[in-house]
Write a protein that holds these residues in place. Structure first.
Motif, PDB file in Angstrom:
ATOM      1  N   ARG A  69       0.843  -1.232  -0.279  1.00 19.36           N
ATOM      2  CA  ARG A  69       0.013  -0.011   0.037  1.00 19.36           C
ATOM      3  C   ARG A  69       0.896   1.297  -0.058  1.00 19.36           C
ATOM      4  O   ARG A  69       1.925   1.201   0.453  1.00 19.36           O
ATOM      5  N   LEU A  70       0.527   2.364  -0.685  1.00 17.50           N
ATOM      6  CA  LEU A  70       1.073   3.628  -0.752  1.00 17.50           C
ATOM      7  C   LEU A  70       0.065   4.554  -0.434  1.00 17.50           C
ATOM      8  O   LEU A  70      -0.997   4.506  -1.086  1.00 17.50           O
ATOM      9  N   SER A  71       0.583   5.759   0.080  1.00 21.07           N
ATOM     10  CA  SER A  71      -0.377   7.040   0.172  1.00 21.07           C
ATOM     11  C   SER A  71       0.245   8.358  -0.210  1.00 21.07           C
ATOM     12  O   SER A  71      -0.189   9.316   0.152  1.00 21.07           O
ATOM     13  N   GLY A  72       1.498   8.079  -0.680  1.00 20.02           N
ATOM     14  CA  GLY A  72       2.273   9.235  -1.219  1.00 20.02           C
ATOM     15  C   GLY A  72       2.312   9.188  -2.878  1.00 20.02           C
ATOM     16  O   GLY A  72       2.114   8.236  -3.363  1.00 20.02           O
ATOM     17  N   ASP A  73       2.786  10.248  -3.274  1.00 18.46           N
ATOM     18  CA  ASP A  73       2.896  10.476  -4.699  1.00 18.46           C
ATOM     19  C   ASP A  73       3.921   9.381  -5.420  1.00 18.46           C
ATOM     20  O   ASP A  73       5.090   9.415  -4.721  1.00 18.46           O
ATOM     21  N   PHE A  74       3.857   9.144  -6.576  1.00 17.25           N
ATOM     22  CA  PHE A  74       4.860   8.212  -7.169  1.00 17.25           C
ATOM     23  C   PHE A  74       4.592   8.265  -8.872  1.00 17.25           C
ATOM     24  O   PHE A  74       3.694   8.951  -9.279  1.00 17.25           O
ATOM     25  N   THR A  75       5.514   7.778  -9.530  1.00 14.41           N
ATOM     26  CA  THR A  75       5.347   7.766 -10.940  1.00 14.41           C
ATOM     27  C   THR A  75       5.933   6.366 -11.410  1.00 14.41           C
ATOM     28  O   THR A  75       6.555   5.478 -10.701  1.00 14.41           O
ATOM     29  N   PHE A  76       5.320   5.996 -12.537  1.00 19.35           N
ATOM     30  CA  PHE A  76       5.510   4.827 -13.338  1.00 19.35           C
ATOM     31  C   PHE A  76       5.572   4.901 -14.653  1.00 19.35           C
ATOM     32  O   PHE A  76       4.987   5.756 -15.159  1.00 19.35           O
ATOM     33  N   THR A  77       6.158   3.934 -15.451  1.00 19.77           N
ATOM     34  CA  THR A  77       6.069   3.749 -16.960  1.00 19.77           C
ATOM     35  C   THR A  77       5.545   2.542 -17.100  1.00 19.77           C
ATOM     36  O   THR A  77       6.156   1.483 -16.636  1.00 19.77           O
ATOM     37  N   LEU A  78       4.833   2.488 -18.279  1.00 17.96           N
ATOM     38  CA  LEU A  78       4.102   1.231 -18.757  1.00 17.96           C
ATOM     39  C   LEU A  78       4.345   1.055 -20.203  1.00 17.96           C
ATOM     40  O   LEU A  78       4.310   1.948 -20.989  1.00 17.96           O
ATOM     41  N   LYS A  79       5.028  -0.041 -20.520  1.00 16.11           N
ATOM     42  CA  LYS A  79       5.533  -0.490 -21.825  1.00 16.11           C
ATOM     43  C   LYS A  79       4.531  -1.440 -22.317  1.00 16.11           C
ATOM     44  O   LYS A  79       4.760  -2.500 -21.868  1.00 16.11           O
ATOM     45  N   ARG A  80       3.922  -1.256 -23.530  1.00  9.95           N
ATOM     46  CA  ARG A  80       2.974  -2.544 -23.930  1.00  9.95           C
ATOM     47  C   ARG A  80       3.548  -3.229 -24.996  1.00  9.95           C
ATOM     48  O   ARG A  80       4.778  -2.811 -25.787  1.00  9.95           O
TER      49      ARG A  80
END
Length: 182
Positions: free
Chosen positions: A171-182
């Motif tokens: 679980r997370l309650s702070g800002d984050f970034t992610f990258t999704l490659k299809r």
């Protein structure tokens, strides 16, 4: 191109606490306060209602505080039963610890992705911002925002096509970034 998603509350969360009357464990906060004065000392409580029997419980906000030490704006908000103040106080870890409560955010938040134009791209860069400290599993957010199943997002993470600087499993309650490659 970086997409911005926002996790925002839709209502006040349920308060997890045992009811002394019916043994229910959920209370609903409606933004009502009770303020009591003892000469120059103030007590203030946030009132919560049991979802099972409707019994009222009090969460301590101020206890024997000197009147001069309380900001006038805060006192006005307490007297006006400000629902925004109730939301702020429920987010306060000191208040939660003092009253031995936890929050249940199920059904009390939504994900705003800003539209579905990102779904057809090959690579998606997303910045997720939390408007309130709502504990959510990042894989659930990604699945909901990209229109994927949870199993598919877990598979993409295992294959290295879904990457982030934060751990996506808990679980997370702070800002984050992610990258999704299809």
């Amino acid at each position: 191109m970086l997409n911005n998603w926002v996790v925002m509350p839709t209502c006040l969360p349920l308060v997890l606490r045992r009811c002394h009357t019916c043994a229910s464990d959920r209370f609903r906060a409606n933004g009502k306060f009770r303020v009591n004065a003892h000469h120059k000392l103030l007590d203030a409580w946030l009132l919560v209602l049991c979802t099972g029997c409707g019994e009222t419980a009090k969460l301590t906000v101020l206890e024997r505080a000197n009147v001069r030490s309380v900001r006038p704006g805060l006192l006005d908000r307490l007297h006006d039963n400000d629902p925004g103040l109730a939301a702020e106080l429920l987010q306060d870890p000191v208040l939660r610890r003092r009253n031995r409560i936890a929050l249940d955010w199920d059904g009390a938040w939504r994900l705003d992705t800003g539209g579905s134009d990102h779904l057809d791209r090959e690579v998606i860069d997303v910045s997720v911002r939390f408007a309130a400290r709502i504990p959510v599993r990042p894989l659930r957010l990604i699945a909901e925002g990209c229109g994927l199943s949870r199993a598919e997002t877990e598979r993409l993470a295992e294959e290295g096509k879904l990457v982030s600087a934060v751990r996506l499993g808990g679980r997370l309650s702070g800002d984050f970034t992610f990258t999704l490659k299809r």
